[in-house]
Design a protein around this motif. Structure first.
Motif, PDB file in Angstrom:
ATOM      1  N   ASN A 281       0.813  -1.215   0.000  1.00 50.17           N
ATOM      2  CA  ASN A 281       0.000   0.000   0.000  1.00 50.17           C
ATOM      3  C   ASN A 281       0.850   1.270   0.000  1.00 50.17           C
ATOM      4  N   LYS A 282       2.027   1.189   0.637  1.00 52.23           N
ATOM      5  CA  LYS A 282       2.934   2.347   0.636  1.00 52.23           C
ATOM      6  C   LYS A 282       3.593   2.521  -0.733  1.00 52.23           C
ATOM      7  N   GLN A 283       3.930   1.404  -1.387  1.00 44.39           N
ATOM      8  CA  GLN A 283       4.497   1.487  -2.736  1.00 44.39           C
ATOM      9  C   GLN A 283       3.511   2.172  -3.684  1.00 44.39           C
ATOM     10  N   LYS A 284       2.244   1.766  -3.605  1.00 43.36           N
ATOM     11  CA  LYS A 284       1.225   2.395  -4.444  1.00 43.36           C
ATOM     12  C   LYS A 284       1.013   3.849  -4.035  1.00 43.36           C
ATOM     13  N   GLY A 285       1.147   4.129  -2.743  1.00 44.45           N
ATOM     14  CA  GLY A 285       0.992   5.499  -2.261  1.00 44.45           C
ATOM     15  C   GLY A 285       2.066   6.417  -2.809  1.00 44.45           C
ATOM     16  N   VAL A 286       3.302   5.919  -2.863  1.00 42.83           N
ATOM     17  CA  VAL A 286       4.407   6.712  -3.434  1.00 42.83           C
ATOM     18  C   VAL A 286       4.125   7.005  -4.903  1.00 42.83           C
ATOM     19  N   ARG A 287       3.678   5.984  -5.615  1.00 46.54           N
ATOM     20  CA  ARG A 287       3.382   6.152  -7.046  1.00 46.54           C
ATOM     21  C   ARG A 287       2.303   7.218  -7.248  1.00 46.54           C
ATOM     22  N   GLU A 288       1.265   7.199  -6.437  1.00 47.44           N
ATOM     23  CA  GLU A 288       0.186   8.183  -6.577  1.00 47.44           C
ATOM     24  C   GLU A 288       0.661   9.587  -6.203  1.00 47.44           C
ATOM     25  N   SER A 378      10.824  24.243 -14.747  1.00 49.84           N
ATOM     26  CA  SER A 378      11.739  23.498 -13.886  1.00 49.84           C
ATOM     27  C   SER A 378      11.489  23.834 -12.427  1.00 49.84           C
ATOM     28  N   ASP A 379      11.244  25.111 -12.147  1.00 52.75           N
ATOM     29  CA  ASP A 379      10.967  25.521 -10.769  1.00 52.75           C
ATOM     30  C   ASP A 379       9.658  24.912 -10.267  1.00 52.75           C
ATOM     31  N   SER A 380       8.659  24.844 -11.141  1.00 55.57           N
ATOM     32  CA  SER A 380       7.382  24.238 -10.749  1.00 55.57           C
ATOM     33  C   SER A 380       7.551  22.753 -10.453  1.00 55.57           C
ATOM     34  N   LEU A 381       8.362  22.068 -11.248  1.00 55.90           N
ATOM     35  CA  LEU A 381       8.625  20.650 -11.013  1.00 55.90           C
ATOM     36  C   LEU A 381       9.306  20.436  -9.672  1.00 55.90           C
ATOM     37  N   TYR A 382      10.252  21.325  -9.376  1.00 60.14           N
ATOM     38  CA  TYR A 382      10.953  21.229  -8.086  1.00 60.14           C
ATOM     39  C   TYR A 382       9.966  21.379  -6.928  1.00 60.14           C
ATOM     40  N   ARG A 383       9.045  22.334  -7.041  1.00 60.93           N
ATOM     41  CA  ARG A 383       8.051  22.553  -5.982  1.00 60.93           C
ATOM     42  C   ARG A 383       7.125  21.341  -5.849  1.00 60.93           C
ATOM     43  N   GLN A 384       6.735  20.779  -6.974  1.00 55.21           N
ATOM     44  CA  GLN A 384       5.869  19.606  -6.938  1.00 55.21           C
ATOM     45  C   GLN A 384       6.555  18.432  -6.243  1.00 55.21           C
ATOM     46  N   ARG A 385       7.840  18.220  -6.592  1.00 54.15           N
ATOM     47  CA  ARG A 385       8.590  17.130  -5.961  1.00 54.15           C
ATOM     48  C   ARG A 385       8.670  17.331  -4.462  1.00 54.15           C
ATOM     49  N   LYS A 386       8.966  18.554  -4.073  1.00 51.49           N
ATOM     50  CA  LYS A 386       9.126  18.852  -2.652  1.00 51.49           C
ATOM     51  C   LYS A 386       7.806  18.712  -1.908  1.00 51.49           C
ATOM     52  N   ASP A 387       6.723  19.174  -2.516  1.00 50.67           N
ATOM     53  CA  ASP A 387       5.407  19.060  -1.883  1.00 50.67           C
ATOM     54  C   ASP A 387       4.993  17.596  -1.742  1.00 50.67           C
ATOM     55  N   ALA A 388       5.293  16.786  -2.767  1.00 51.49           N
ATOM     56  CA  ALA A 388       4.948  15.365  -2.704  1.00 51.49           C
ATOM     57  C   ALA A 388       5.704  14.676  -1.581  1.00 51.49           C
ATOM     58  N   SER A 389       6.978  15.041  -1.432  1.00 56.39           N
ATOM     59  CA  SER A 389       7.791  14.441  -0.366  1.00 56.39           C
ATOM     60  C   SER A 389       7.274  14.846   1.013  1.00 56.39           C
ATOM     61  N   LEU A 390       6.911  16.124   1.163  1.00 57.94           N
ATOM     62  CA  LEU A 390       6.380  16.588   2.450  1.00 57.94           C
ATOM     63  C   LEU A 390       5.040  15.917   2.769  1.00 57.94           C
ATOM     64  N   THR A 391       4.202  15.755   1.740  1.00 59.37           N
ATOM     65  CA  THR A 391       2.913  15.097   1.938  1.00 59.37           C
ATOM     66  C   THR A 391       3.106  13.641   2.349  1.00 59.37           C
ATOM     67  N   GLY A 392       4.056  12.966   1.673  1.00 61.02           N
ATOM     68  CA  GLY A 392       4.335  11.577   2.015  1.00 61.02           C
ATOM     69  C   GLY A 392       4.794  11.413   3.447  1.00 61.02           C
ATOM     70  N   ASP A 393       5.610  12.347   3.904  1.00 59.81           N
ATOM     71  CA  ASP A 393       6.091  12.305   5.293  1.00 59.81           C
ATOM     72  C   ASP A 393       4.965  12.621   6.270  1.00 59.81           C
ATOM     73  N   LEU A 394       4.152  13.638   5.934  1.00 59.38           N
ATOM     74  CA  LEU A 394       3.085  14.080   6.817  1.00 59.38           C
ATOM     75  C   LEU A 394       2.052  12.980   7.064  1.00 59.38           C
ATOM     76  N   PHE A 395       1.722  12.232   5.997  1.00 56.08           N
ATOM     77  CA  PHE A 395       0.683  11.207   6.108  1.00 56.08           C
ATOM     78  C   PHE A 395       1.255   9.804   6.319  1.00 56.08           C
ATOM     79  N   GLY A 396       2.524   9.736   6.620  1.00 57.04           N
ATOM     80  CA  GLY A 396       3.122   8.455   6.957  1.00 57.04           C
ATOM     81  C   GLY A 396       3.234   7.483   5.803  1.00 57.04           C
ATOM     82  N   ILE A 397       3.232   7.988   4.570  1.00 56.54           N
ATOM     83  CA  ILE A 397       3.363   7.108   3.402  1.00 56.54           C
ATOM     84  C   ILE A 397       4.822   6.718   3.211  1.00 56.54           C
TER      85      ILE A 397
END
Length: 411
Positions: A281-288, A378-397
């Motif tokens: 479920n975490k693997q699928k969560g990372v993908r999403e 490129s800057d937008s992609l960087y923000r998206q990557r960073k937001d995804a990582s923060l979300t993954g950490d916040l929700f325990g994914i």
């Protein structure tokens, strides 16, 4: 062959690195006059150089003041200063042909799907343990800083006696040698696992080596170099991988195919993320989590670069803009900000020469605007990557030591 010195240090106009005459832009990856560029083109078109030194000493004068310069020594001089036909340059036979980025269909590496779900049998260094992806971030940071600690440029072979290459010249040379061996046959994979993440360590070090090819950067204080590196590397990572995908696979490959390392690519819109010991479920969560980011890479970075059929000088120009646009980076020395401003101004002049003299485009404003727009993408992609990582950490994914390290930077 005896080296001849054509210093640019005190000249207002760029000089041809072959003969010392006024340069008319970047030809075959170096500043040169049209005469020397045309000579090199003829020499290459004739196959293996058949010229012989008229004095059999290989040290003839080939400066602009020489009368009937020796063709063999002139050809050797062209190679000595870095003129080359590479996978990202070609012999131009028409007014506006961008095929020097992608190569001809006959020579372009093939995309193979013979082993769609397999990787080379090698140990994975990135592991999932303690609910965290462990990249061994401290080891990565140590290797990067080891490269940056030096105060000498990383490609001294391209610095000839009496000639200091411009930042753009140096970085074009470094970019062309960034991937050992050039284009290769590429395998298309459907599974991304931790083995492919090992390339991350190699790529972050490559970026540091590439930056150090710029003498002005190499001479900065270490603290400033590190701050600029942290601000820049995520952009270079995305832009370089997108550009290499086009270089290796051509403009006809689907925009959703991207190189993961130098030998394998993946359909970024259709793959499975597999990590040993990580719950399914975490693997699928990372993908999403990263799905929107992956879609943006395909549509907002790779697709527009393919539409432009972006060339190596343009890729390097884009990277220089991203590297030296540092007005938002806090705590740098005043001299570093001044150096950045000077380099950006100089690069604008060189890209103008490249368009007008080499690509023969009098009206290039629209094309340049599209390349500059890639900076914001490129800057937008960087923000998206960073937001995804923060979300993954916040929700325990998922979380990772990389995102918690100084390499991730702070806004």
């Amino acid at each position: 062959m005896e080296q001849q010195c054509f210093s640019q240090a005190d000249e207002q106009e760029p000089r041809c690195l072959v003969c010392g005459a006024e340069a008319h832009g970047i030809h075959f990856q170096v500043n040169s006059c049209r005469a020397c560029a045309a000579f090199f083109r003829r020499a290459i078109e004739g196959g293996e150089c058949r010229y012989k030194c008229r004095r059999a000493q290989n040290n003839c004068d080939v400066s602009k003041d020489a009368t009937h310069p020796c063709r063999r020594c002139r050809y050797e001089r062209c190679k000595q200063v870095g003129m080359a036909i590479t996978p990202t340059s070609h012999i131009r036979t028409c007014r506006h042909d961008n095929s020097h980025t992608t190569g001809t269909p006959a020579s372009r590496p093939k995309l193979s799907s013979d082993r769609l779900a397999s990787y080379p049998n090698q140990p994975a260094e990135v592991v999932f343990e303690g609910q965290k992806l462990n990249f061994k971030a401290e080891n990565i940071i140590g290797q990067i800083k080891e490269v940056l600690y030096d105060s000498k440029p990383s490609n001294p072979a391209f610095k000839l006696a009496g000639v200091r290459l411009t930042p753009m010249q140096s970085l074009i040379q470094a970019y062309s040698t960034m991937v050992p061996g050039g284009p290769k046959n590429i395998e298309l994979l459907t599974v991304m696992d931790t083995r492919i993440l090992n390339f991350f360590q190699l790529m972050t070090k490559r970026i540091a080596v590439w930056m150090m090819a710029c003498q002005e950067f190499a001479e900065l204080p270490m603290e400033d170099k590190w701050k600029i590196y942290v601000n820049f590397w995520p952009h270079m990572f995305s832009v370089e991988r997108a550009a290499r995908t086009i270089e290796f696979l051509g403009v006809d490959a689907p925009p959703n195919i991207i190189l993961l390392n130098d030998t394998v690519a993946i359909d970024i819109l259709n793959y499975d993320f597999v990590v040993p010991n990580m719950p399914l479920n975490k693997q699928k969560g990372v993908r999403e989590l990263f799905k929107a980011h992956d879609e943006a890479i395909a549509s907002h970075l790779i697709a527009p670069m393919k539409a432009l059929n972006i060339t190596t000088p343009e890729v390097v120009y884009l990277c220089i803009q991203l590297m030296w646009t540092i007005h938002k980076v806090k705590g740098l020395s005043e001299s570093t900000y001044e150096t950045a401003s000077r380099i950006l101004d100089q690069t604008e002049h060189e890209i103008h020469n490249y368009y007008v003299a080499d690509m023969r485009m009098e009206n290039y404003a629209s094309r340049l605007a599209k390349i500059v727009k890639l900076m914001s993408e490129s800057d937008s992609l960087y923000r998206q990557r960073k937001d995804a990582s923060l979300t993954g950490d916040l929700f325990g994914i998922f979380s990772s030591d990389l995102h918690e390290s100084e390499l991730n930077g702070r806004d």
